[in-house]
Design an enzyme around this catalytic site. Structure first.
Site, PDB file in Angstrom:
ATOM      1  N   HIS A   8      38.093  33.047  47.371  1.00  0.00           N
ATOM      2  CA  HIS A   8      38.615  31.781  47.894  1.00  0.00           C
ATOM      3  C   HIS A   8      39.796  32.000  48.825  1.00  0.00           C
ATOM      4  O   HIS A   8      40.389  33.077  48.861  1.00  0.00           O
ATOM      5  CB  HIS A   8      39.030  30.835  46.749  1.00  0.00           C
ATOM      6  CG  HIS A   8      40.128  31.359  45.866  1.00  0.00           C
ATOM      7  ND1 HIS A   8      39.888  32.026  44.684  1.00  0.00           N
ATOM      8  CD2 HIS A   8      41.480  31.316  45.981  1.00  0.00           C
ATOM      9  CE1 HIS A   8      41.042  32.354  44.114  1.00  0.00           C
ATOM     10  NE2 HIS A   8      42.028  31.942  44.891  1.00  0.00           N
ATOM     11  N   HIS A  81      47.296  31.920  50.346  1.00  0.00           N
ATOM     12  CA  HIS A  81      46.838  33.268  49.997  1.00  0.00           C
ATOM     13  C   HIS A  81      45.342  33.410  50.204  1.00  0.00           C
ATOM     14  O   HIS A  81      44.633  32.423  50.401  1.00  0.00           O
ATOM     15  CB  HIS A  81      47.211  33.619  48.538  1.00  0.00           C
ATOM     16  CG  HIS A  81      46.476  32.828  47.489  1.00  0.00           C
ATOM     17  ND1 HIS A  81      46.927  31.636  46.971  1.00  0.00           N
ATOM     18  CD2 HIS A  81      45.302  33.059  46.856  1.00  0.00           C
ATOM     19  CE1 HIS A  81      46.072  31.183  46.069  1.00  0.00           C
ATOM     20  NE2 HIS A  81      45.059  32.023  45.974  1.00  0.00           N
ATOM     21  N   GLU A 130      45.506  37.850  46.507  1.00  0.00           N
ATOM     22  CA  GLU A 130      45.149  37.813  45.090  1.00  0.00           C
ATOM     23  C   GLU A 130      43.957  38.742  44.876  1.00  0.00           C
ATOM     24  O   GLU A 130      43.022  38.769  45.694  1.00  0.00           O
ATOM     25  CB  GLU A 130      44.778  36.375  44.693  1.00  0.00           C
ATOM     26  CG  GLU A 130      44.421  36.215  43.221  1.00  0.00           C
ATOM     27  CD  GLU A 130      44.109  34.760  42.836  1.00  0.00           C
ATOM     28  OE1 GLU A 130      44.274  33.859  43.684  1.00  0.00           O
ATOM     29  OE2 GLU A 130      43.674  34.538  41.696  1.00  0.00           O
TER      30      GLU A 130
END
Lengths: 139, 139
Positions: A8, A81, A130
């Site tokens: 994502h 992010h 991430e």
């Protein structure tokens, strides 16, 4: 370690409700499920599906939220992010540790219920990154 | 209009060469092809493959580059835009025009050789959004 699937893109917003209005109006997109709180991370999140990944909308849970400062600088929200998948979070952590890439905090359970950690943007070309263990397929 | 496939995340960098060093070292990732100039857009670009999308590294071609100001604010680089695919660029343009979503400049040919345009971040939750006609599969 190979560059994994992009799970994502995380987008900070002052209001998930307002962002969802925009996604509905502009892209006819509905959230995958209602927004939910991640109190340990100080955020509320909501996912919207694109055909090959998800958009994660992130709203601060309070003034001490880790994304509060980001929203001070970017009051309308913005790209926060990117999240790439790895098959094994502990192997990934050892890999980044070995390279001297700074890891932000402990490995913890992320919004998809699998372990995650974050890499420091200063070691990642300015991009908060991430790293997430891929969700296992249901049998 | 439905939210289409994420084609790429655009990441601004002061040096594609330095960014590629990081992608090689950290993710064992090689560029899809050598970096190339897009003089009409004032940038040099280079793509790195993830399994389900690409990372587009973008370096300014000169001080007047549209990304020069972004790099002044973010000297190490950072997330610059996201790019979603649509089946028909003219239909998409009419759709966004009809909604009053601000479009930045004319439709032009993007880095993948298909027509693209950009949507104003102020109308997109703070996210600079590229809309790109899907590349046609080779026969």
């Amino acid at each position: 370690m190979k560059l994994g699937r992009l799970n994502h893109v995380g987008i900070a917003t002052p209001s998930i409700e307002r962002s969802l209005d925009m996604y509905r109006r502009v892209f006819g997109a509905e959230p995958v499920s209602p927004a939910f709180d991640l109190p340990a991370q100080g955020v509320k999140v909501c996912f919207v599906d694109a055909p090959n990944m998800q958009v994660e909308l992130i709203e601060p849970l309070g003034p001490d939220s880790p994304i509060a400062k980001f929203l001070e600088k970017n009051p309308e929200g913005g790209q926060h992010h990117v999240c790439f998948e790895v098959p094994d979070i502990e192997a990934a952590r050892a890999h980044f540790d070995g390279l001297g890439t700074r890891i932000l905090g402990p490995t913890r359970i992320g919004a998809h219920g699998t372990p995650i950690f974050f890499l420091h943007p200063k070691d990642m070309g300015g991009v908060l990154t991430e790293i997430m263990e891929s969700p296992r397929q249901a049998h």
